[in-house]
Design a protein around this motif. Structure first.
Motif, mmCIF file in Angstrom:
data_model
loop_
_atom_site.group_PDB
_atom_site.id
_atom_site.type_symbol
_atom_site.label_atom_id
_atom_site.label_comp_id
_atom_site.label_asym_id
_atom_site.label_seq_id
_atom_site.Cartn_x
_atom_site.Cartn_y
_atom_site.Cartn_z
ATOM 1 N N LEU A 71 0.920 -1.267 0.155
ATOM 2 C CA LEU A 71 0.078 -0.023 0.017
ATOM 3 C C LEU A 71 0.868 1.381 0.069
ATOM 4 N N LEU A 72 1.912 1.066 0.943
ATOM 5 C CA LEU A 72 2.778 2.167 0.810
ATOM 6 C C LEU A 72 3.570 2.640 -0.578
ATOM 7 N N GLN A 73 3.781 1.334 -1.186
ATOM 8 C CA GLN A 73 4.372 1.615 -2.483
ATOM 9 C C GLN A 73 3.380 2.215 -3.527
ATOM 10 N N ALA A 74 2.263 1.862 -3.581
ATOM 11 C CA ALA A 74 0.988 2.411 -4.145
ATOM 12 C C ALA A 74 0.945 3.794 -4.106
ATOM 13 N N ASN A 75 0.811 4.187 -2.977
ATOM 14 C CA ASN A 75 0.773 5.443 -2.716
ATOM 15 C C ASN A 75 1.733 6.380 -2.930
ATOM 16 N N ALA A 76 2.986 6.132 -2.536
ATOM 17 C CA ALA A 76 4.346 6.816 -3.027
ATOM 18 C C ALA A 76 4.424 6.699 -4.693
ATOM 19 N N ASN A 77 4.266 5.911 -5.305
ATOM 20 C CA ASN A 77 3.805 5.785 -6.895
ATOM 21 C C ASN A 77 3.188 6.951 -7.206
ATOM 22 N N GLU A 78 1.749 6.895 -6.748
ATOM 23 C CA GLU A 78 0.784 7.642 -7.113
ATOM 24 C C GLU A 78 1.269 9.379 -6.900
ATOM 25 N N ALA A 133 11.404 1.667 6.018
ATOM 26 C CA ALA A 133 10.172 2.346 6.029
ATOM 27 C C ALA A 133 10.211 3.886 6.555
ATOM 28 N N GLU A 134 11.338 3.795 7.702
ATOM 29 C CA GLU A 134 11.517 5.006 8.582
ATOM 30 C C GLU A 134 12.107 6.064 7.593
ATOM 31 N N ALA A 135 13.025 5.465 6.650
ATOM 32 C CA ALA A 135 13.666 6.513 5.711
ATOM 33 C C ALA A 135 12.614 7.225 4.349
ATOM 34 N N ALA A 136 11.640 5.995 4.368
ATOM 35 C CA ALA A 136 10.592 6.829 3.267
ATOM 36 C C ALA A 136 9.679 7.825 4.092
ATOM 37 N N ALA A 137 9.451 7.584 5.516
ATOM 38 C CA ALA A 137 8.783 8.523 6.115
ATOM 39 C C ALA A 137 9.623 9.963 6.129
ATOM 40 N N ALA A 138 10.974 9.900 6.478
ATOM 41 C CA ALA A 138 11.816 11.162 6.360
ATOM 42 C C ALA A 138 11.937 11.698 5.112
ATOM 43 N N HIS A 139 11.907 11.067 3.934
ATOM 44 C CA HIS A 139 11.615 11.608 2.755
ATOM 45 C C HIS A 139 10.403 12.435 2.491
ATOM 46 N N ALA A 140 9.418 11.714 2.996
ATOM 47 C CA ALA A 140 8.191 12.326 2.776
ATOM 48 C C ALA A 140 8.012 13.652 3.728
ATOM 49 N N ASP A 141 8.412 13.658 4.899
ATOM 50 C CA ASP A 141 8.776 14.747 5.776
ATOM 51 C C ASP A 141 9.349 15.841 5.264
ATOM 52 N N SER A 142 10.532 15.372 4.666
ATOM 53 C CA SER A 142 11.387 16.562 3.944
ATOM 54 C C SER A 142 10.374 17.205 2.838
ATOM 55 N N CYS A 143 9.752 16.746 2.339
ATOM 56 C CA CYS A 143 8.770 17.462 0.986
ATOM 57 C C CYS A 143 7.925 18.350 1.915
ATOM 58 N N GLU A 144 7.411 17.974 2.981
ATOM 59 C CA GLU A 144 6.256 18.468 3.704
ATOM 60 C C GLU A 144 6.925 19.738 4.336
ATOM 61 N N GLU A 145 8.025 19.865 4.880
ATOM 62 C CA GLU A 145 8.661 20.855 5.533
ATOM 63 C C GLU A 145 9.259 21.777 4.623
ATOM 64 N N GLN A 146 9.388 21.462 3.246
ATOM 65 C CA GLN A 146 9.824 22.530 2.432
ATOM 66 C C GLN A 146 8.642 23.619 2.154
ATOM 67 N N PHE A 147 7.457 23.291 2.251
ATOM 68 C CA PHE A 147 6.438 24.314 2.191
ATOM 69 C C PHE A 147 6.134 25.349 3.422
ATOM 70 N N SER A 155 -0.154 17.755 -0.657
ATOM 71 C CA SER A 155 0.003 17.827 0.818
ATOM 72 C C SER A 155 -0.598 16.313 1.485
ATOM 73 N N ASP A 156 -1.957 16.164 1.200
ATOM 74 C CA ASP A 156 -2.682 15.081 1.470
ATOM 75 C C ASP A 156 -1.997 13.849 1.111
ATOM 76 N N GLN A 157 -1.806 13.585 -0.069
ATOM 77 C CA GLN A 157 -0.870 12.420 -0.519
ATOM 78 C C GLN A 157 0.322 12.319 0.231
ATOM 79 N N ASN A 158 1.033 13.336 0.367
ATOM 80 C CA ASN A 158 2.392 13.365 1.176
ATOM 81 C C ASN A 158 2.514 12.657 2.577
ATOM 82 N N LYS A 159 1.374 13.502 3.147
ATOM 83 C CA LYS A 159 1.025 12.784 4.632
ATOM 84 C C LYS A 159 0.585 11.464 4.567
#
Length: 176
Positions: A71-78, A133-147, A155-159
């Motif tokens: 599910l994580l892979q599908a959401n990250a791909n999207e 999995a934690e590294a994937a969360a950190a990458h998503a965090d980085s995206c959120e923090e940039q804004f 933002s919703d997809q990133n969260k």
């Protein structure tokens, strides 16, 4: 009582027993999902994600982790595709760089972290899988923090990716 009446009573009793046994199994299967999700910081996301996949009803904890990684892979791909579409339409140089960096972050999730998490999970190396999995969360965090306080168009997809990454990490922590 006639033979037909006895047969009908028998069929009704058998149907009733079968339905109640089926309901009990369903409750037991749902209970594993709920108990497993209690080990995460995102209980509702965990339960909703797992219950959205019918394979979860017959899964053990390792199989639940596999479902979550998928599910994580599908959401990250999207999310990667969505950011890519935004990137193609932008003309502002600052946004162009920003979206380009987000694409790099999500490529790392999709092409490196998740495949490594899947490989490690399948080989029983749960700690490596958890770290990915934690590294994937950190990458998503980085995206959120940039804004930083601004609403971003994904933002919703990133969260969702962030939350699923942490849920997956927590479930992998149960395994080892």
């Amino acid at each position: 009582m006639s033979l037909v009446a006895l047969l009908l009573v028998h069929l009704l009793l058998q149907s009733s027993i079968s339905c109640s046994a089926s309901a009990s199994v369903s409750k037991i299967e749902t209970l594993l999902i709920q108990e497993t999700c209690k080990h995460t910081d995102y209980y509702n996301l965990c339960v909703a994600s797992l219950e959205s996949d019918p394979r979860s009803l017959n899964a053990d904890v390792k199989e639940l982790a596999i479902i979550l990684v998928e599910l994580l892979q599908a959401n990250a791909n999207e999310t990667l595709w969505h950011v890519g579409d935004l990137f193609k339409k932008v003309s502002d140089p600052a946004l162009y760089r920003f979206y380009g960096t987000r694409i790099e972050e999500y490529r790392a999730i999709v092409e490196r972290q998740i495949p490594e998490a899947i490989d490690a999970l399948q080989s029983g190396d749960y700690m490596v899988s958890k770290k990915d999995a934690e590294a994937a969360a950190a990458h998503a965090d980085s995206c959120e923090e940039q804004f930083a306080g601004e609403t971003q168009p994904f933002s919703d997809q990133n969260k969702a990716v962030h939350g699923l990454s942490l849920v997956t990490s927590s479930i992998l922590g149960i395994l080892g």
